[in-house]
Design an enzyme around this catalytic site. Structure first.
Site, PDB file in Angstrom:
ATOM      1  N   HIS A  30      49.204  32.609  63.957  1.00  0.00           N
ATOM      2  CA  HIS A  30      48.542  32.504  62.655  1.00  0.00           C
ATOM      3  C   HIS A  30      49.301  31.564  61.728  1.00  0.00           C
ATOM      4  O   HIS A  30      50.516  31.707  61.543  1.00  0.00           O
ATOM      5  CB  HIS A  30      48.439  33.878  61.989  1.00  0.00           C
ATOM      6  CG  HIS A  30      47.574  34.837  62.735  1.00  0.00           C
ATOM      7  ND1 HIS A  30      46.261  35.065  62.406  1.00  0.00           N
ATOM      8  CD2 HIS A  30      47.825  35.609  63.815  1.00  0.00           C
ATOM      9  CE1 HIS A  30      45.743  35.949  63.247  1.00  0.00           C
ATOM     10  NE2 HIS A  30      46.671  36.292  64.107  1.00  0.00           N
ATOM     11  N   ASP A  32      49.178  31.310  58.380  1.00  0.00           N
ATOM     12  CA  ASP A  32      49.736  31.921  57.165  1.00  0.00           C
ATOM     13  C   ASP A  32      50.908  32.855  57.460  1.00  0.00           C
ATOM     14  O   ASP A  32      51.679  33.174  56.549  1.00  0.00           O
ATOM     15  CB  ASP A  32      48.646  32.648  56.353  1.00  0.00           C
ATOM     16  CG  ASP A  32      47.777  33.555  57.200  1.00  0.00           C
ATOM     17  OD1 ASP A  32      47.987  33.615  58.426  1.00  0.00           O
ATOM     18  OD2 ASP A  32      46.884  34.215  56.642  1.00  0.00           O
ATOM     19  N   GLY A 185      41.716  41.007  60.805  1.00  0.00           N
ATOM     20  CA  GLY A 185      41.698  41.800  59.577  1.00  0.00           C
ATOM     21  C   GLY A 185      41.743  43.285  59.864  1.00  0.00           C
ATOM     22  O   GLY A 185      41.949  43.708  61.007  1.00  0.00           O
ATOM     23  N   HIS A 213      40.340  39.670  67.432  1.00  0.00           N
ATOM     24  CA  HIS A 213      41.415  40.650  67.402  1.00  0.00           C
ATOM     25  C   HIS A 213      40.863  42.041  67.712  1.00  0.00           C
ATOM     26  O   HIS A 213      39.787  42.401  67.222  1.00  0.00           O
ATOM     27  CB  HIS A 213      42.071  40.675  66.021  1.00  0.00           C
ATOM     28  CG  HIS A 213      43.037  39.559  65.800  1.00  0.00           C
ATOM     29  ND1 HIS A 213      42.650  38.250  65.745  1.00  0.00           N
ATOM     30  CD2 HIS A 213      44.387  39.579  65.630  1.00  0.00           C
ATOM     31  CE1 HIS A 213      43.729  37.499  65.549  1.00  0.00           C
ATOM     32  NE2 HIS A 213      44.799  38.279  65.461  1.00  0.00           N
ATOM     33  N   GLU A 216      44.824  46.581  67.334  1.00  0.00           N
ATOM     34  CA  GLU A 216      46.006  46.789  66.495  1.00  0.00           C
ATOM     35  C   GLU A 216      45.874  48.135  65.780  1.00  0.00           C
ATOM     36  O   GLU A 216      46.755  48.571  65.061  1.00  0.00           O
ATOM     37  CB  GLU A 216      46.174  45.659  65.478  1.00  0.00           C
ATOM     38  CG  GLU A 216      46.835  44.430  66.060  1.00  0.00           C
ATOM     39  CD  GLU A 216      47.100  43.383  65.002  1.00  0.00           C
ATOM     40  OE1 GLU A 216      48.267  43.161  64.679  1.00  0.00           O
ATOM     41  OE2 GLU A 216      46.119  42.804  64.491  1.00  0.00           O
TER      42      GLU A 216
HETATM   43 ZN    ZN Z   1      46.887  37.914  65.458  1.00  0.00          ZN
END
Ligand code: ZN
Length: 359
Positions: A30, A32, A185, A213, A216
């Site tokens: 990523h 950022d 997100g 994604h 997580e």
């Molecule tokens: Zn990631």
């Protein structure tokens, strides 16, 4: 008697040298989460963003603790870097710097992802933001000789209609190196990615390749939900290892899990790198790649992640090398580009005795 530490040190040092020299491919990274501390200090000053003014303070603000309570807590680490990246110049600069940092670690192929809709608070358009990242990547790729492709990330926290518009915009940059589409997100808050199915369909129709994604938060069930969008790859998804039927399905469909050791420990989804299912998934035949996720938030180089995969997770060097090369098979780049990279990777290994080559 030689102290144990003296026996172990050379092994670690030579492994460290080997993974640093190894040509690498990184698929899950990523923008950022990978800001240089010095650049963050400069941007905070010049953009008048309220942020720590010392190196130490900025380091502590950007780098996440070794272990946090959840993905939701990990995501708070992105607030400051996103606040610093609200104009075309900063986006172009940090993209170029990330390519250069990765080249210094011999990451020869990299895919950088970011959420263009997060960088419009000061009036930048999504189009201009995407163009800036494409420019930074292209210029640094020429300077370093690295191959770079970009992935546009939509956010679970944004409206599905906004993601649809983003997909249509992103697809217009396909000839500028933007080849992938992603969803990221807060999973606990927005667990079902099917809410974004129209955006995925538009991205696919526009020629973008699909990842998202998953896992997580929510383990294997979240990985199964992600499969419903028919992705080529899934970012994370270590929880798949708890479900043999799911592992078999992922393997059968040829979906690659882009795993991240350090980041997964930080997000609290595995107890430690020792406990991460990377080696188990690979040995079961599940396609996997290994990435850092965020080189700054996780404060880790890909070569260091590779060392941890061997020393803590138990991969053999040939297994690590197979995973590295598999990342090229799963890359969102054109076959002719990948073939050239694969040949250069093989030329390197041919003279490395640890990988069966001869000097
Ligand atoms: Zn990631």
């Amino acid at each position: 008697m030689i102290p144990t530490t003296e026996l172990e040190q050379p092994g670690h040092a030579s492994l460290r040298r080997l993974t640093a020299a190894m040509p690498k491919a990184e698929l899950h990274l990523h923008l950022d989460g990978s800001l240089r501390v010095e650049t963050a200090l400069m941007l905070a000053r010049s953009r008048r963003v309220d942020a720590p003014a010392t190196y130490e303070g900025m380091f502590r603000a950007l780098v996440g603790p070794a272990r946090m309570a959840s993905q939701a807590e990990l995501l708070t680490r992105f607030d400051l870097p996103i606040a610093l990246l609200q104009d075309a110049e900063s986006l172009e600069q940090v993209t170029a710097e990330l390519v250069e940092s990765k080249a210094a670690d011999n990451v020869r192929y990299l895919e950088i992802r970011w959420g263009p809709a997060l960088h419009v608070r000061r009036g930048l358009s999504v189009d201009a933001g995407i163009a800036a990242v494409c420019r930074g990547a292209r210029e640094a790729a020429v300077r370093t000789g690295s191959i770079v492709r970009l992935t546009c990330t939509a956010l679970r926290s944004h409206a599905p209609a906004e993601a649809l518009e983003l997909a249509e915009t992103a697809a217009r940059f396909r000839d500028q190196g933007l080849t992938g589409w992603d969803l990221a997100g807060p999973e606990a808050a927005v667990p079902d990615p099917l809410a974004f199915r129209r955006a995925f369909a538009a991205a696919r129709a526009g020629g973008l390749r699909i990842t998202l994604h998953a896992g997580e938060w929510g383990g294997a069930a979240q990985v199964r939900r992600a499969l419903a969008l028919d992705p080529e790859r899934i970012a994370h998804g270590p929880g798949a290892a708890d479900d043999p039927r799911l592992m078999a399905e992922i393997t059968l469909r040829g979906v690659t899990l882009d795993l991240c050791l350090t980041s997964n420990v930080q997000a609290g989804i595995v107890a430690s790198v020792v406990d991460h299912p990377l080696a188990r998934l690979h040995r079961a035949g599940v396609p996997v790649s290994l990435s850092t996720d965020d080189s700054t938030v996780s404060d880790v180089l890909l070569s260091e992640e590779y060392v941890r995969a061997v020393e803590e997770n138990g991969l053999t060097l040939p297994e690590l090398w197979a995973i590295d090369r598999h990342a090229l098979d799963a890359a969102f780049a054109e076959p002719e580009v990948i073939n050239l990279l694969r040949e250069s990777f093989e030329r390197w290994a041919a003279v490395v005795p640890e990988l069966g080559g001869s000097r």
